[in-house]
Design a protein around this motif. Structure first.
Motif, PDB file in Angstrom:
ATOM      1  N   LEU A  19       6.126  -2.962   0.681  1.00  8.42           N
ATOM      2  CA  LEU A  19       7.435  -3.346   1.173  1.00  8.42           C
ATOM      3  C   LEU A  19       7.668  -2.142   2.259  1.00  8.42           C
ATOM      4  CD1 LEU A  19       9.548  -4.676  -2.010  1.00  8.42           C
ATOM      5  CD2 LEU A  19       8.561  -6.124  -0.010  1.00  8.42           C
ATOM      6  N   GLU A  20       7.392  -0.945   1.943  1.00  5.23           N
ATOM      7  CA  GLU A  20       7.497   0.307   2.815  1.00  5.23           C
ATOM      8  C   GLU A  20       6.972  -0.199   4.077  1.00  5.23           C
ATOM      9  OE1 GLU A  20       6.425   4.003   1.829  1.00  5.23           O
ATOM     10  OE2 GLU A  20       7.319   3.913  -0.113  1.00  5.23           O
ATOM     11  N   LYS A  21       6.033  -0.643   3.900  1.00  4.22           N
ATOM     12  CA  LYS A  21       4.808  -1.014   5.164  1.00  4.22           C
ATOM     13  C   LYS A  21       5.349  -2.445   6.036  1.00  4.22           C
ATOM     14  CE  LYS A  21       1.562   1.779   5.757  1.00  4.22           C
ATOM     15  NZ  LYS A  21       1.540   2.656   6.906  1.00  4.22           N
ATOM     16  N   GLY A  22       6.255  -3.146   5.276  1.00  4.65           N
ATOM     17  CA  GLY A  22       6.606  -4.340   5.773  1.00  4.65           C
ATOM     18  C   GLY A  22       5.791  -5.606   5.754  1.00  4.65           C
ATOM     19  N   TYR A  23       4.696  -5.411   4.801  1.00  2.00           N
ATOM     20  CA  TYR A  23       3.712  -6.361   4.671  1.00  2.00           C
ATOM     21  C   TYR A  23       4.066  -7.373   3.488  1.00  2.00           C
ATOM     22  CZ  TYR A  23       0.284  -3.121   6.589  1.00  2.00           C
ATOM     23  OH  TYR A  23      -0.544  -2.292   7.406  1.00  2.00           O
ATOM     24  N   SER A  24       3.769  -8.611   3.579  1.00  4.32           N
ATOM     25  CA  SER A  24       4.027  -9.686   2.736  1.00  4.32           C
ATOM     26  C   SER A  24       2.591  -9.556   1.688  1.00  4.32           C
ATOM     27  CB  SER A  24       4.034 -11.214   3.387  1.00  4.32           C
ATOM     28  OG  SER A  24       2.705 -11.361   3.726  1.00  4.32           O
ATOM     29  N   GLN A  25       2.684 -10.227   0.623  1.00  3.55           N
ATOM     30  CA  GLN A  25       1.565 -10.266  -0.328  1.00  3.55           C
ATOM     31  C   GLN A  25       0.250 -10.898   0.486  1.00  3.55           C
ATOM     32  OE1 GLN A  25       3.077 -12.200  -3.790  1.00  3.55           O
ATOM     33  NE2 GLN A  25       3.660 -10.300  -4.933  1.00  3.55           N
ATOM     34  N   ALA A  26       0.644 -11.646   1.266  1.00  2.42           N
ATOM     35  CA  ALA A  26      -0.662 -12.592   2.164  1.00  2.42           C
ATOM     36  C   ALA A  26      -1.237 -11.537   3.159  1.00  2.42           C
ATOM     37  CB  ALA A  26      -0.105 -13.695   2.908  1.00  2.42           C
ATOM     38  N   ASP A  27      -0.419 -10.697   3.781  1.00  2.56           N
ATOM     39  CA  ASP A  27      -0.761  -9.897   4.699  1.00  2.56           C
ATOM     40  C   ASP A  27      -1.548  -8.661   4.026  1.00  2.56           C
ATOM     41  OD1 ASP A  27       0.736 -10.960   6.780  1.00  2.56           O
ATOM     42  OD2 ASP A  27       2.478  -9.372   6.371  1.00  2.56           O
ATOM     43  N   LEU A  28      -1.015  -8.173   2.731  1.00  2.00           N
ATOM     44  CA  LEU A  28      -1.785  -7.040   2.110  1.00  2.00           C
ATOM     45  C   LEU A  28      -3.081  -7.735   1.535  1.00  2.00           C
ATOM     46  CD1 LEU A  28      -1.808  -4.219   1.260  1.00  2.00           C
ATOM     47  CD2 LEU A  28      -0.627  -4.843  -0.636  1.00  2.00           C
ATOM     48  N   GLY A  29      -2.887  -8.765   0.890  1.00  2.00           N
ATOM     49  CA  GLY A  29      -4.258  -9.449   0.481  1.00  2.00           C
ATOM     50  C   GLY A  29      -5.355  -9.609   1.486  1.00  2.00           C
ATOM     51  N   ALA A  30      -4.979 -10.003   2.841  1.00  2.00           N
ATOM     52  CA  ALA A  30      -5.852 -10.224   3.743  1.00  2.00           C
ATOM     53  C   ALA A  30      -6.377  -8.845   4.246  1.00  2.00           C
ATOM     54  CB  ALA A  30      -5.305 -10.815   4.966  1.00  2.00           C
ATOM     55  N   LEU A  31      -5.790  -7.726   4.151  1.00  2.00           N
ATOM     56  CA  LEU A  31      -6.258  -6.628   4.435  1.00  2.00           C
ATOM     57  C   LEU A  31      -7.174  -5.858   3.505  1.00  2.00           C
ATOM     58  CD1 LEU A  31      -2.766  -4.872   5.868  1.00  2.00           C
ATOM     59  CD2 LEU A  31      -4.899  -5.460   7.073  1.00  2.00           C
ATOM     60  N   VAL A  32      -6.848  -6.501   2.092  1.00  2.00           N
ATOM     61  CA  VAL A  32      -7.855  -5.692   1.202  1.00  2.00           C
ATOM     62  C   VAL A  32      -8.873  -6.789   0.559  1.00  2.00           C
ATOM     63  CG1 VAL A  32      -6.125  -3.900   0.343  1.00  2.00           C
ATOM     64  CG2 VAL A  32      -6.083  -6.182  -0.735  1.00  2.00           C
ATOM     65  N   GLY A  33      -8.858  -7.790   1.108  1.00  2.00           N
ATOM     66  CA  GLY A  33      -9.797  -8.704   0.551  1.00  2.00           C
ATOM     67  C   GLY A  33      -9.523  -9.700  -0.489  1.00  2.00           C
ATOM     68  N   CYS A  34      -8.284  -9.980  -0.608  1.00  2.00           N
ATOM     69  CA  CYS A  34      -8.080 -10.962  -1.905  1.00  2.00           C
ATOM     70  C   CYS A  34      -6.814 -11.852  -1.403  1.00  2.00           C
ATOM     71  CB  CYS A  34      -7.580  -9.931  -3.227  1.00  2.00           C
ATOM     72  SG  CYS A  34      -5.963  -9.051  -2.880  1.00  2.00           S
ATOM     73  N   SER A  35      -6.631 -12.792  -2.402  1.00  5.13           N
ATOM     74  CA  SER A  35      -5.502 -13.986  -2.108  1.00  5.13           C
ATOM     75  C   SER A  35      -4.301 -13.300  -2.358  1.00  5.13           C
ATOM     76  CB  SER A  35      -5.849 -14.926  -2.692  1.00  5.13           C
ATOM     77  OG  SER A  35      -5.633 -14.636  -4.429  1.00  5.13           O
ATOM     78  N   ASN A  36      -3.143 -14.075  -1.694  1.00  3.08           N
ATOM     79  CA  ASN A  36      -1.940 -13.497  -2.037  1.00  3.08           C
ATOM     80  C   ASN A  36      -1.346 -13.773  -3.614  1.00  3.08           C
ATOM     81  OD1 ASN A  36      -1.760 -16.169  -1.052  1.00  3.08           O
ATOM     82  ND2 ASN A  36       0.626 -16.091  -0.982  1.00  3.08           N
ATOM     83  N   ASN A  37      -2.101 -14.734  -4.074  1.00  2.00           N
ATOM     84  CA  ASN A  37      -1.931 -15.121  -5.476  1.00  2.00           C
ATOM     85  C   ASN A  37      -2.537 -14.036  -6.414  1.00  2.00           C
ATOM     86  OD1 ASN A  37      -1.057 -16.699  -7.541  1.00  2.00           O
ATOM     87  ND2 ASN A  37      -3.054 -17.433  -7.915  1.00  2.00           N
TER      88      ASN A  37
END
Length: 72
Positions: A19-37
Motif C-alpha cells: 500500500l505504501e507503494k500504491g500497488y494493487s494485489q494484481a500489480d504486485l503479483g505481476a511484479l513477483v510472478g504470481c496471481s493476485n489471488n
C-alpha cells in the motif's frame, strides 16, 4: 523448542509495504510472478510465503528482508 513463524504478521507487513507503494494485489503479483489471488492468501496468512517469494517481495517493495521477519 522450535521458534514459530507468524505468517499473518508477515502478510500484514507485505500488505502495508504494498500500500505504501500504491500497488494493487494484481500489480504486485505481476511484479513477483504470481496471481493476485495468491497475493491475497499470502497477505492474510492463509498461504505460507516461500523464502524465494519473500526475497522477490523485498526487492520489489524496496524493503530490507528482515522488515518482514522481525518479531515473527
Amino acid at each position: 523448542m522450535q521458534p514459530e513463524i507468524d505468517y499473518v504478521k508477515i502478510g500484514q507487513r507485505i500488505r502495508a509495504a504494498r500500500l505504501e507503494k500504491g500497488y494493487s494485489q494484481a500489480d504486485l503479483g505481476a511484479l513477483v510472478g504470481c496471481s493476485n489471488n495468491h497475493m491475497s492468501h499470502v497477505e492474510v496468512g492463509q498461504t505460507k510465503v516461500s523464502l524465494a517469494m519473500l526475497l522477490k517481495l523485498a526487492f520489489v517493495l524496496e524493503k530490507n528482508f528482515d522488515y518482514f521477519l522481525l518479531d515473527t
